[in-house]
Design an enzyme around this catalytic site. Structure first.
Site, PDB file in Angstrom:
ATOM      1  N   HIS A  73      -2.273  -0.542   0.332  1.00 50.43           N
ATOM      2  CA  HIS A  73      -0.864   0.164   0.502  1.00 50.43           C
ATOM      3  C   HIS A  73      -1.236   1.347   1.181  1.00 50.43           C
ATOM      4  O   HIS A  73      -0.158   1.043   1.742  1.00 50.43           O
ATOM      5  CB  HIS A  73      -0.629   0.563  -0.556  1.00 50.43           C
ATOM      6  CG  HIS A  73       0.071  -0.913  -1.759  1.00 50.43           C
ATOM      7  ND1 HIS A  73       0.673  -1.117  -2.643  1.00 50.43           N
ATOM      8  CD2 HIS A  73      -0.962  -2.682  -2.045  1.00 50.43           C
ATOM      9  CE1 HIS A  73       1.184  -2.334  -3.198  1.00 50.43           C
ATOM     10  NE2 HIS A  73       0.120  -3.345  -2.707  1.00 50.43           N
TER      11      HIS A  73
ATOM     12  N   HIS B  44      -5.344 -11.169  -4.354  1.00 53.09           N
ATOM     13  CA  HIS B  44      -5.360 -11.764  -5.447  1.00 53.09           C
ATOM     14  C   HIS B  44      -6.340 -13.021  -6.438  1.00 53.09           C
ATOM     15  O   HIS B  44      -6.604 -12.909  -7.753  1.00 53.09           O
ATOM     16  CB  HIS B  44      -4.080 -12.602  -5.365  1.00 53.09           C
ATOM     17  CG  HIS B  44      -3.297 -11.666  -5.084  1.00 53.09           C
ATOM     18  ND1 HIS B  44      -1.959 -12.497  -4.988  1.00 53.09           N
ATOM     19  CD2 HIS B  44      -2.731 -10.720  -5.067  1.00 53.09           C
ATOM     20  CE1 HIS B  44      -1.331 -11.505  -4.408  1.00 53.09           C
ATOM     21  NE2 HIS B  44      -1.709 -10.533  -4.603  1.00 53.09           N
TER      22      HIS B  44
END
Length: 755
Positions: free
Chosen positions: A94, A282
Site C-alpha cells: 500500500h 493473497h
C-alpha cells in the site's frame, strides 16, 4: 469578487487560522506545490547525505532484526497466526501501490504513507499499527534507513521469512517531512466515493471508511463499461486500487476484472503481473471484518491527541486479534497462510463458490461442498471453510486472467518467478535509474521498465573538446532557437515524481518522442541530423578511446546557442550515454508526452484544467521553484523556443537574445490586453493610446502579469536592474533542467529527493 465562504462555525483565531484565500477564490492558481519539501521542513542540514548514511548501515543486521520481528507478537497488537508477515506485506504494497503511470506521482519513494491523506485512507486501516511495530527498529538504526526504504524492505523481508525467494531490493529513497500536496487523488469529498472519477459513480460514506455491507444495494449502471478518470489508478477515493467486494460493492467477478485491469494497468502492470501480484499477495495472511463498521472510531488524522497517531479504535470485543476490523471482509485464503505455497490457485479452481456475507456485512465468497480445514488466526482448535474475495474470483472468471491463472496453477515455478518480478517492480517503479539504487541486493538483471542506459565505458570529452564541438555545432548553420528548443525538449521530459525522462539517453531521437507534436518532428529531424553528423565526425577523429554521445551533443547544442544569445558562459557536464530503441518501452514512454506544455506554448487547458494549471503541474514535475518557473518561461519566450515558432509571448524587439524584455513588456501598463480567440486562450496586446497591435500571448504568458504572486516575481526581473539577475537565474535554472536526470553526478546528496 468572491462570495463569502463563512460557514458560521468559529475557526481558530491564531496564525494559520481563519478564512483562507482558497476559501474565497477556490479556482485561484496555487503555487504551493512548488514550495514543498524544502529546507524549511527538513530537520536535517544540507550536509546530510542519505546515500552515504545508508552505505554505513549494517544491512544484514537490520534484516535479521526485521526477521525476528515477524514472529515477536506484541500484546497491544498481536500477530495473526503468530506472524506479522501478512500485515507488513500489505504495508509495503500500500506504500508502493499508489504509483500511477500518467504523472509518475504516488508510490513508495517518499514514505508518504506516514502523512495525510494516505495515513488515514480506508484502505490503510491498521497500517498505523504496522508502522508503530517498526518504530523500535527505525529508532535503533536512525538516519541510516529512511521510513520510505524501511517500509518496503520490511515487506520484502516478510516474504523471505515465509519461504519466498524475492528478486532483490534496492534502497535509496530519502524521506520527506510533510504531506505531498501535488498528487491528485480524486475530487470526491467522502471516503469510498467515486462520483467524480466515473460518469455514473456513487457518493461514499461519511463515516470512517470501512467497507459498507449495504453498498451493493445501490443502483449501478455502468460497471461493465465505465471509464476511470485520468490520472487516477484507483476505483474509489481512499482505496489503493479496486473495491474487493466488486465494483461499487457489486459482487460481480467479471466486472471486477475490468476494474482490476484498468487500475493495475495504470500502476504499470500487465495482466501477468496483475495476476501474480494478487495471487502472490493473497497467499499470505488474512483480511479482517470481525464486526460491523460502526464499532470503529476515527481515522488517525481525526483521532484525539491522546491516541498519538493511532486511529480506527475498535470497541468490538478486545478491539484486536480475533476482534480486528480492517476492511470489513473476513477471508483466509490458504491452509498455510505464513508459508509460500500454490494453494491460492489450487483452491480457486478446485471449488465452486457461493456468495455470502462477512460478519461486518460485506460481500465475500465461500467454497461449496467443502469441509472446514482453514486454520484460525488465534484459536488452534477452530477451522474455517475456504473463502475468497470477489476480486480473487476475477482471476478465474475473466478469460484473460483465467488463462494466466491456470498456467500458474500448473507451473508453480512460473508463478513464483512472475510474482518475484512483479513485486520487485511494484516496489521500485518510481526509483528512477540504477545510479540511485543502493545496497547489496540489487539484482544483476536489468529490466526494461527501468528505462536502462548503456554504461559509460569510455573517456569523456574535456574542456578543449567541448569548445571545439560547440564551434562545430554553430558552424552547421542551425538557427540558435532550434538548438535551444531541441535541448529543452530532450531534457524537459524529466519527471521528479518517478525520476523518468530527461536528456540522458537521447531518447528524443527514438519512438515515441521523435514523433510527438510538441517536439515539432520536422524541425527535430533537421536538428538531430546535423548534430549526429557533428557527433560522428568527432568520434571518428578522437583519440585515446574518447567519445561523445548524442545526448551530450544535444545538450551542448543548447548551451552553445544560449551562450551566443546571452553573452555569458553556460555550464556543461559531459557523461551522458545514448539509449537504444530496444532499451525503450514505447508504450511506457507515451505517458511522458505532455497534454499541454506552457514552457513551449504548446496545447491549452480544457473545461476542467486551465492552461496555467498545466504549466504549474509541469513545473512541479521539473522540480522547479516559482522563480525558476518564471525565469525559464520569460527566457524561452525571447529566445524563440515556442514549439511551432509562433510569436505568442515573444515580447521583444530583439528575439534570439537573452533579455528580460518578456517581463518589461508584459508589465507595461500602456498595453491593453483582449481575448481574440473566443476561448480565453489567445490574447492581443495593443497600445492603449493608439490602439496599435504590439503583441500576442497565451494564458501561459499573461499569467505572469495576472497572478499576484507570479507578478511579484516578474517585477523583480522586469525592473531596470533586473537584466543581470535575469540572465544569471535563467542560466542556473537551465543548467538545473539539463542535469535533472544526472543522479550519477552527486548520488544521494541531501536528505530530500529531487521532487
Amino acid at each position: 469578487m468572491g462570495e463569502c465562504p463563512v460557514n458560521h462555525t468559529k475557526s481558530a483565531n491564531v496564525a494559520g487560522g481563519g478564512t483562507r484565500n482558497i476559501d474565497w477564490w477556490p479556482n485561484q492558481l496555487r503555487l504551493n506545490i512548488l514550495r514543498q519539501h524544502t529546507a524549511a521542513s527538513d530537520p536535517f542540514h544540507k550536509e546530510f547525505n542519505y546515500a552515504a548514511a545508508f552505505k554505513s548501515l549494517d544491512y544484514n543486521a537490520l534484516k535479521k532484526d526485521l526477521t525476528d520481528l515477524m514472529t515477536n507478537s506484541q500484546d497491544w497488537w498481536p500477530a495473526d497466526f503468530g506472524h506479522y508477515g501478512g500485515l507488513f506485506i500489505r504495508m509495503a504494497w500500500h506504500s508502493a501501490g499508489t504509483y500511477r503511470v500518467f504523472d509518475g506521482r504516488g508510490g513508495g519513494g517518499q514514505g508518504q504513507q506516514r502523512f495525510a491523506p494516505l495515513n488515514s485512507w480506508p484502505d490503510n486501516v491498521s497500517l498505523d499499527k504496522a508502522r508503530r511495530l517498526l518504530w523500535p527498529i527505525k529508532q535503533k538504526y536512525g538516519n541510516k534507513i529512511s521510513w520510505a526504504d524501511l517500509m518496503l524492505l520490511t515487506g520484502n523481508v516478510a516474504l523471505e521469512s515465509m519461504g519466498f525467494k524475492t528478486f532483490g531490493f534496492a534502497g535509496g529513497r530519502p524521506d520527506t517531512w510533510e504531506a505531498d500536496e501535488s498528487a491528485y487523488w480524486g475530487g470526491e469529498t467522502t471516503w469510498l466515493g467515486n462520483e467524480a472519477r466515473y460518469a455514473h459513480g456513487q457518493e461514499g460514506i461519511a463515516g470512517k471508511g470501512i467497507v459498507s455491507g449495504d453498498e451493493s444495494k445501490k443502483n449501478h449502471t455502468d460497471i461493465h463499461n465505465r471509464d476511470l478518470e485520468s490520472p487516477l489508478a484507483a476505483a474509489h477515493m481512499g482505496l489503493i486500487y479496486v473495491n474487493p467486494e466488486g465494483p461499487d460493492g457489486n459482487p460481480d467477478p467479471v466486472a471486477a476484472a475490468r476494474d482490476i485491469r484498468v487500475t493495475f494497468g495504470r500502476m504499470a502492470m500487465d495482466d501477468e503481473e496483475t495476476v501474480a501480484l494478487i495471487a502472490g499477495g493473497h497467499t499470505f495472511g488474512k483480511t479482517h471484518g470481525a464486526a460491523p463498521a460502526d464499532n470503529v472510531g476515527a481515522e488517525p488524522e481525526a483521532a484525539s491527541i491522546e491516541q498519538q497517531g493511532f486511529g480506527w479504535s475498535n470497541k468490538y470485543g478486545s478491539g484486536k486479534g480475533p476482534d480486528t476490523i480492517t476492511s470489513g471482509l473476513e477471508v483466509i485464503w490458504t491452509k498455510n497462510p505464513t508459508k509460500w505455497t500454490n494453494q491460492f490457485f489450487e483452491y480457486l479452481f478446485k471449488y465452486e463458490w457461493e456468495l455470502t456475507k462477512s460478519p461486518a456485512g460485506a460481500n465475500q465468497w465461500v467454497a461449496k461442498n467443502a469441509e472446514p480445514f482453514i486454520p484460525d488466526a488465534y484459536d488452534p482448535n477452530k477451522k474455517h471453510l475456504p473463502r475468497m474475495l470477489t476480486t480473487d474470483l476475477s482471476l478465474r472468471f475473466d478469460p484473460g486472467f483465467e488463462k494466466i491463472s491456470r498456467r500458474f496453477l500448473e507451473h508453480t515455478d512460473q508463478f513464483a518467478d512472475a510474482f518475484a518480478r512483479a513485486w520487485f517492480k511494484l516496489l521500485h517503479r518510481d526509483m528512477g535509474p540504477r545510479s540511485r539504487w543502493l545496497g547489496p541486493e540489487i539484482p544483476s538483471e536489468v529490466l526494461l521498465w527501468e528505462d536502462p542506459l548503456p554504461p559509460l565505458d569510455h573517456p569523456v570529452i574535456d574542456n578543449n573538446d567541448i569548445a571545439a564541438i560547440k564551434r562545430e555545432i554553430l558552424a552547421t548553420g542551425l538557427a540558435p532557437q532550434k538548438l535551444i528548443s531541441t535541448a529543452w525538449a530532450s531534457a524537459s521530459t524529466f519527471r521528479g515524481s518517478d525520476k523518468r525522462g530527461g536528456a540522458n539517453g537521447a531518447r528524443i531521437r527514438l519512438a515515441p518522442q521523435k514523433d510527438w507534436k510538441v517536439n515539432n518532428p520536422a524541425q527535430l529531424a533537421e536538428v538531430l541530423g546535423a548534430l549526429e553528423d557533428v557527433q560522428k565526425r568527432f568520434n571518428e577523429q578522437a583519440t585515446g578511446g574518447k567519445k561523445v554521445s548524442l545526448a551530450d551533443v544535444i545538450v551542448l547544442g543548447g548551451v552553445a546557442a544560449l551562450e551566443q544569445a546571452a553573452g555569458v558562459s553556460v555550464p556543461f557536464t559531459p557523461g551522458r550515454t545514448d539509449a537504444s530503441q530496444e532499451q525503450t518501452d514505447v508504450h511506457s514512454f507515451e505517458h511522458l508526452e505532455p497534454y499541454a506544455d506552457g514552457f513551449r506554448n504548446y496545447g491549452h487547458g480544457n473545461d476542467r484544467v486551465k492552461t496555467e494549471q498545466y504549466l504549474v503541474d509541469r513545473a512541479h514535475l521539473l522540480t522547479l521553484t516559482a522563480p525558476e518557473l518564471a525565469v525559464l518561461v520569460g527566457g524561452l519566450r525571447v529566445l524563440g523556443a515556442n514549439y511551432d515558432g509562433s510569436d505568442h509571448g515573444v515580447f521583444t524587439a530583439q528575439p534570439g537574445k537573452l533579455t528580460n524584455d518578456f517581463f518589461v513588456n508584459l508589465l507595461d501598463p500602456n498595453t491593453e490586453w483582449t481575448n481574440v480567440d473566443g476561448k480565453g486562450e489567445v490574447f492581443e496586446g495593443k497600445d492603449r493610446a493608439t490602439g496599435q497591435k504590439k503583441w500576442t500571448g497565451t494564458r501561459a504568458d499573461l499569467i505572469f502579469g495576472s497572478h499576484s504572486e507570479l507578478r511579484a516575481i516578474a517585477e523583480v526581473y522586469g525592473s531596470a536592474d533586473g537584466q543581470e539577475k535575469f540572465v544569471k537565474d535563467f542560466v542556473a535554472a537551465w543548467d538545473k533542467v539539463m542535469n535533472l536526470d544526472r543522479f550519477d553526478l552527486e548520488q544521494g546528496a541531501g536528505s530530500s529527493p529531487k521532487l
